[in-house]
Design an enzyme around this catalytic site. Structure first.
Site, PDB file in Angstrom:
ATOM      1  N   HIS A 211       0.745  -1.130   0.104  1.00 25.19           N
ATOM      2  CA  HIS A 211      -0.029   0.036   0.033  1.00 25.19           C
ATOM      3  C   HIS A 211       0.985   1.151   0.012  1.00 25.19           C
ATOM      4  O   HIS A 211       0.374   2.203  -0.532  1.00 25.19           O
ATOM      5  CB  HIS A 211      -1.081   0.041   1.111  1.00 25.19           C
ATOM      6  CG  HIS A 211      -2.050  -0.857   0.803  1.00 25.19           C
ATOM      7  ND1 HIS A 211      -2.136  -2.370   1.347  1.00 25.19           N
ATOM      8  CD2 HIS A 211      -3.460  -0.931   0.121  1.00 25.19           C
ATOM      9  CE1 HIS A 211      -3.299  -2.862   0.973  1.00 25.19           C
ATOM     10  NE2 HIS A 211      -3.911  -1.997   0.026  1.00 25.19           N
ATOM     11  N   ARG A 318     -10.373   4.052  -1.906  1.00 24.85           N
ATOM     12  CA  ARG A 318      -9.968   3.210  -0.761  1.00 24.85           C
ATOM     13  C   ARG A 318     -10.538   4.145   0.449  1.00 24.85           C
ATOM     14  O   ARG A 318      -9.553   4.697   0.842  1.00 24.85           O
ATOM     15  CB  ARG A 318      -8.439   2.889  -0.842  1.00 24.85           C
ATOM     16  CG  ARG A 318      -8.232   1.930  -2.030  1.00 24.85           C
ATOM     17  CD  ARG A 318      -6.700   1.827  -2.031  1.00 24.85           C
ATOM     18  NE  ARG A 318      -6.229   0.649  -2.623  1.00 24.85           N
ATOM     19  CZ  ARG A 318      -5.759   0.667  -3.785  1.00 24.85           C
ATOM     20  NH1 ARG A 318      -5.717   1.719  -4.613  1.00 24.85           N
ATOM     21  NH2 ARG A 318      -5.463  -0.440  -4.338  1.00 24.85           N
ATOM     22  N   ARG A 355     -15.574   1.872  -1.607  1.00 23.46           N
ATOM     23  CA  ARG A 355     -15.118   0.617  -0.947  1.00 23.46           C
ATOM     24  C   ARG A 355     -15.212   0.779   0.578  1.00 23.46           C
ATOM     25  O   ARG A 355     -14.552   1.724   1.029  1.00 23.46           O
ATOM     26  CB  ARG A 355     -13.764  -0.185  -1.364  1.00 23.46           C
ATOM     27  CG  ARG A 355     -13.501  -1.258  -0.745  1.00 23.46           C
ATOM     28  CD  ARG A 355     -11.994  -1.978  -0.896  1.00 23.46           C
ATOM     29  NE  ARG A 355     -11.037  -1.087  -0.491  1.00 23.46           N
ATOM     30  CZ  ARG A 355      -9.956  -1.471  -0.768  1.00 23.46           C
ATOM     31  NH1 ARG A 355      -9.481  -2.662  -1.564  1.00 23.46           N
ATOM     32  NH2 ARG A 355      -8.651  -0.725  -0.270  1.00 23.46           N
ATOM     33  N   GLU A 454     -10.772 -11.046  -4.132  1.00 19.45           N
ATOM     34  CA  GLU A 454      -9.359 -10.976  -3.506  1.00 19.45           C
ATOM     35  C   GLU A 454      -8.819 -12.163  -2.975  1.00 19.45           C
ATOM     36  O   GLU A 454      -7.615 -12.405  -2.952  1.00 19.45           O
ATOM     37  CB  GLU A 454      -9.163  -9.939  -2.555  1.00 19.45           C
ATOM     38  CG  GLU A 454      -9.919  -8.494  -2.995  1.00 19.45           C
ATOM     39  CD  GLU A 454      -9.688  -7.535  -2.140  1.00 19.45           C
ATOM     40  OE1 GLU A 454      -8.749  -6.844  -2.141  1.00 19.45           O
ATOM     41  OE2 GLU A 454     -10.611  -7.287  -1.037  1.00 19.45           O
ATOM     42  N   ASN A 477      -4.307  -7.489  -6.472  1.00 17.34           N
ATOM     43  CA  ASN A 477      -3.223  -7.350  -5.709  1.00 17.34           C
ATOM     44  C   ASN A 477      -3.165  -8.306  -4.512  1.00 17.34           C
ATOM     45  O   ASN A 477      -2.162  -9.137  -4.095  1.00 17.34           O
ATOM     46  CB  ASN A 477      -2.962  -5.815  -5.160  1.00 17.34           C
ATOM     47  CG  ASN A 477      -3.174  -4.714  -5.905  1.00 17.34           C
ATOM     48  OD1 ASN A 477      -2.495  -4.936  -7.084  1.00 17.34           O
ATOM     49  ND2 ASN A 477      -3.609  -3.735  -5.556  1.00 17.34           N
ATOM     50  N   ASP A 478      -4.401  -8.302  -4.052  1.00 15.41           N
ATOM     51  CA  ASP A 478      -4.339  -9.537  -2.864  1.00 15.41           C
ATOM     52  C   ASP A 478      -4.796 -10.882  -3.600  1.00 15.41           C
ATOM     53  O   ASP A 478      -4.057 -11.628  -2.805  1.00 15.41           O
ATOM     54  CB  ASP A 478      -5.593  -9.175  -1.933  1.00 15.41           C
ATOM     55  CG  ASP A 478      -5.116  -8.094  -0.953  1.00 15.41           C
ATOM     56  OD1 ASP A 478      -4.012  -8.085  -0.472  1.00 15.41           O
ATOM     57  OD2 ASP A 478      -6.030  -6.948  -0.947  1.00 15.41           O
ATOM     58  N   ARG A 488       2.632  -9.268  -0.067  1.00 12.85           N
ATOM     59  CA  ARG A 488       2.837  -8.298  -1.195  1.00 12.85           C
ATOM     60  C   ARG A 488       3.607  -7.192  -0.446  1.00 12.85           C
ATOM     61  O   ARG A 488       4.177  -6.314  -1.575  1.00 12.85           O
ATOM     62  CB  ARG A 488       1.493  -8.063  -1.677  1.00 12.85           C
ATOM     63  CG  ARG A 488       0.673  -7.083  -0.608  1.00 12.85           C
ATOM     64  CD  ARG A 488      -0.726  -6.940  -1.160  1.00 12.85           C
ATOM     65  NE  ARG A 488      -1.150  -5.586  -1.410  1.00 12.85           N
ATOM     66  CZ  ARG A 488      -2.390  -5.048  -1.677  1.00 12.85           C
ATOM     67  NH1 ARG A 488      -3.295  -5.812  -1.249  1.00 12.85           N
ATOM     68  NH2 ARG A 488      -2.346  -3.777  -2.063  1.00 12.85           N
ATOM     69  N   CYS A 525      -9.443  -4.053 -10.289  1.00 13.26           N
ATOM     70  CA  CYS A 525      -9.279  -2.644  -9.714  1.00 13.26           C
ATOM     71  C   CYS A 525      -7.811  -2.784  -8.845  1.00 13.26           C
ATOM     72  O   CYS A 525      -7.259  -1.977  -8.317  1.00 13.26           O
ATOM     73  CB  CYS A 525     -10.149  -2.341  -8.596  1.00 13.26           C
ATOM     74  SG  CYS A 525     -10.421  -3.164  -7.357  1.00 13.26           S
TER      75      CYS A 525
HETATM   76  C1  PEP Z   1      -6.285  -5.350  -4.441  1.00 14.80           C
HETATM   77  O1  PEP Z   1      -6.226  -5.957  -3.510  1.00 14.80           O
HETATM   78  O2  PEP Z   1      -6.158  -5.517  -5.778  1.00 14.80           O
HETATM   79  C2  PEP Z   1      -7.294  -3.889  -4.367  1.00 14.80           C
HETATM   80  C3  PEP Z   1      -7.317  -3.387  -5.109  1.00 14.80           C
HETATM   81  O3  PEP Z   1      -7.112  -3.467  -2.918  1.00 14.80           O
HETATM   82  P1  PEP Z   1      -6.003  -2.977  -2.126  1.00 14.80           P
HETATM   83  O4  PEP Z   1      -4.730  -2.817  -2.975  1.00 14.80           O
HETATM   84  O5  PEP Z   1      -6.330  -1.842  -1.499  1.00 14.80           O
HETATM   85  O6  PEP Z   1      -5.778  -4.225  -1.024  1.00 14.80           O
HETATM   86 MG    MG Z   2      -7.001  -5.796  -1.629  1.00 18.20          MG
END
Ligand code: PEP
Ligand code: MG
Length: 592
Positions: A211, A318, A355, A454, A477-478, A488, A525
């Site tokens: 993040h 977010r 979200r 996710e 991402n998750d 990550r 996303c």
């Molecule tokens: C993700 O996990 O891809 C996502 C968009 O949420 P974040 O990156 O805020 O965990």
């Molecule tokens: Mg996420």
């Protein structure tokens, strides 16, 4: 001597300037430039604060009971000696006089210089005195904070007011851009730098989709994370170059290297300007498939950059960033409502997907939460799990979102769901929030409710999710983190974080197909959506809605304008069934 440090490229572009080393625990110290007519008073602030600490220690010394262990008195002597050390005082003066740093910034800058010298000492006793020095500086900082003269300087990291300062300051160095170097920066720390004096930053830790890296993108300044030793190898005030495209930091560059990078910087500027011409072009492929390009934001004011690149809505707000860095004081319904309304208004009638709060893992609300974090926070009480564990906090957020939906098109997005019981509980709380608003006589609007995919379990159960939700949004991402068991945020395993792993592609492709078959909207996303080298593959897999950081939108649009989905479908299937998708994608991108 010139040398380079390699890390992970997270925010593109080139920045050149002087290094400002900031200890992770001190990133919340105010960083701003003073005017030259404030130099003497700023120095006096430090002198005064230092004197207060000297008096304090003196008193402590006097009040030591006779039976107190002699080490205690010796320790106070060491503190006193460090406080009166000429190097600390003269260094601080230099930072204030020559660089026009505010007192706190000058003090912590000099701390980094002296601490480095302690680190280099052979004698272990002397090396350990660094801890004492830090304590002494902490005390001075506390006095500076309490100093009444601090009141007019209380804004953290205010932007350099170039126009105003140029009249007052003749020194060349004030024109020099500054680059922040820290061991670690939390997303909340970084938010403080949204309007800051820094033109780039480097951290030792962090993965590509941590993040911290994501917020770095929103700052739109070149950044390199996961550089491991940068904060040890770079010294305060060193000249450095950040190549945010290559993930490289060059320390003490020679004039030739500086010239080369200035040239690259100008070239990058020209290509950026060229891309802006695409802003008003509808995102459609050569075979006329319309594609939706949405923006990811962290704060309502980010809608400005979303609009400036022609985003057709917000695909991911977010909301947790409204909750961070507030010493545990969560925003109440009214504050949240105002923030959500500001985002809705900022988008001028275009849809905004909010979200619900996703804290936990590498997004702690504040330092205390980080310290209390469990061993495996990414698998712990995070996102919807956190919300469901505190229904009253969750209902507050849901009411605020539903009320903002009366002002424009709002979609409600739920992070990190996996179980049917979580889905049922969440939907029932949304209903409860509506009933509460009815009872209060508050106006609210309709929302489409979507789930983030996710967790592999969610991707595999996409059909079940579609029975409950209006749309799905794939958080790659998750999804990658949980599919490949790669943290990550951990740079040590960043090389294994692979969006093109066949298992990841399978989960993404199956989720897209399930939504397309059910006639329900689906978008990505996660960072994959904003990577132009993956645009064609995702189009070939049937994706027509991408949500990404505003800075990526035009590059992705350029790829869409050149793509033909008819031709991409078979190729995308081949990639998905190959054991080596990354090689295929790389070859394809080279040939096109
Ligand atoms: C993700 O996990 O891809 C996502 C968009 O949420 P974040 O990156 O805020 O965990
Ligand atoms: Mg996420």
């Amino acid at each position: 001597m010139t040398f380079s440090i390699h890390g992970l490229a997270v925010a593109r572009g080139i920045a050149m300037g002087r290094a400002v080393l900031v200890a992770s625990s001190r990133v919340d110290v105010a960083h701003y430039f003073i005017n030259s007519n404030q130099i003497e008073s700023e120095i006096q602030r430090v002198v005064h604060a230092r004197q207060c600490v000297i008096d304090e220690i003196h008193k402590l010394h006097q009040s030591l009971p006779k039976e107190a262990p002699p080490e205690l008195a010796a320790l106070l002597d060491v503190h006193m000696m460090l406080l009166q050390d000429e190097m600390l005082a003269s260094g601080i003066n230099t930072w204030v006089r020559e660089r026009l740093y505010n007192a706190e910034w000058a003090l912590t800058s000099q701390l980094e210089v002296v601490a480095r010298q302690f680190d280099e000492m052979d004698d272990p006793y002397l090396r350990e005195r660094k801890g004492d020095l830090e304590q002494v500086v902490e005390r001075i900082l506390r006095h500076l904070k309490g100093d009444p003269t601090v009141l007019d300087h209380k804004i953290k990291s205010v932007p350099k007011q170039v126009g105003q300062q140029q009249e007052l300051i003749s020194e060349d160095q004030m024109e020099v851009p500054l680059i922040l170097v820290a061991h670690d920066l939390s997303p909340a720390d970084l938010l403080q730098f949204k309007q800051s004096v820094f033109t780039g930053f480097i951290t030792d830790v962090g993965g590509k989709t941590s993040h911290t890296a994501i917020v770095a993108k929103s700052l739109d300044i070149p950044a390199v994370v996961g550089s491991r030793t940068a904060s040890q190898l770079i010294r305060q005030d060193d000249w450095i170059i950040i190549d945010g495209d290559a993930g490289v930091v060059i320390v003490d560059p020679s004039p030739i290297i500086l010239d080369e990078y200035s040239f690259k910087q100008r070239q990058a500027q020209v290509s950026r300007e060229r891309l802006t011409r695409l802003r008003h072009r509808p995102a459609a492929t050569l075979d006329d498939e319309r594609v939706e390009l949405l923006a990811n934001i962290e704060m309502p004011e980010d809608t400005k950059s979303a609009m400036s690149v022609g985003a057709v809505g917000i695909g991911l707000f977010r909301s947790e960033f409204l909750f961070m860095g507030r010493d545990g004081q969560l925003p109440d319904e009214e504050e949240q409502y105002k923030a959500y309304c500001a985002a809705v208004q900022g988008m001028n009638g275009l849809p905004v997907t909010i979200r619900t709060v996703d804290v936990g893992a590498d997004k702690s609300l504040d330092r205390t939460m980080k310290d209390e974090a469990h061993l495996n926070p990414a698998l712990g009480l995070r996102a919807i799990r956190w919300s469901l564990a505190d229904p009253s906090m969750f209902l507050t957020q849901l009411r605020a979102i539903l009320r903002a939906a009366a002002k424009g098109q709002v979609n409600l997005l739920i992070p990190m769901l996996a179980h049917k019981k979580e889905i049922v509980q969440t939907l029932s709380l949304i209903e409860t929030a509506r009933h509460q608003l009815d009872a209060m006589g508050e106006v609210y609007g309709p929302v489409k409710v979507g789930a983030m995919i996710e967790i592999p379990a969610a991707a595999i159960s996409a059909k079940m999710f579609l029975e409950y939700f209006d749309f799905l949004s794939i958080g790659t991402n998750d999804l990658i983190q949980y599919t490949l068991a790669i943290d990550r945020a951990d740079e040590q395993v960043a090389h294994l974080y692979d969006p093109l792993h066949p298992a990841v592609l399978r989960l993404v492709a199956d989720t897209i197909s399930a939504c397309n078959a059910a006639g329900k909207a689906v978008s990505i996303c996660g960072e994959m959506a904003g990577d132009p080298t993956l645009t064609r593959l995702l189009l070939g897999l049937g994706l027509r809605s991408f949500s990404m950081h505003p800075t990526q939108i035009l590059s992705v649009k350029q790829e869409i304008l050149r793509a033909d989905t008819q031709l991409l479908q078979n190729w995308a299937q081949e990639v998905m069934h190959s054991n080596d998708p990354s090689v295929m994608v790389e070859l394809y991108n080279q040939d096109k």
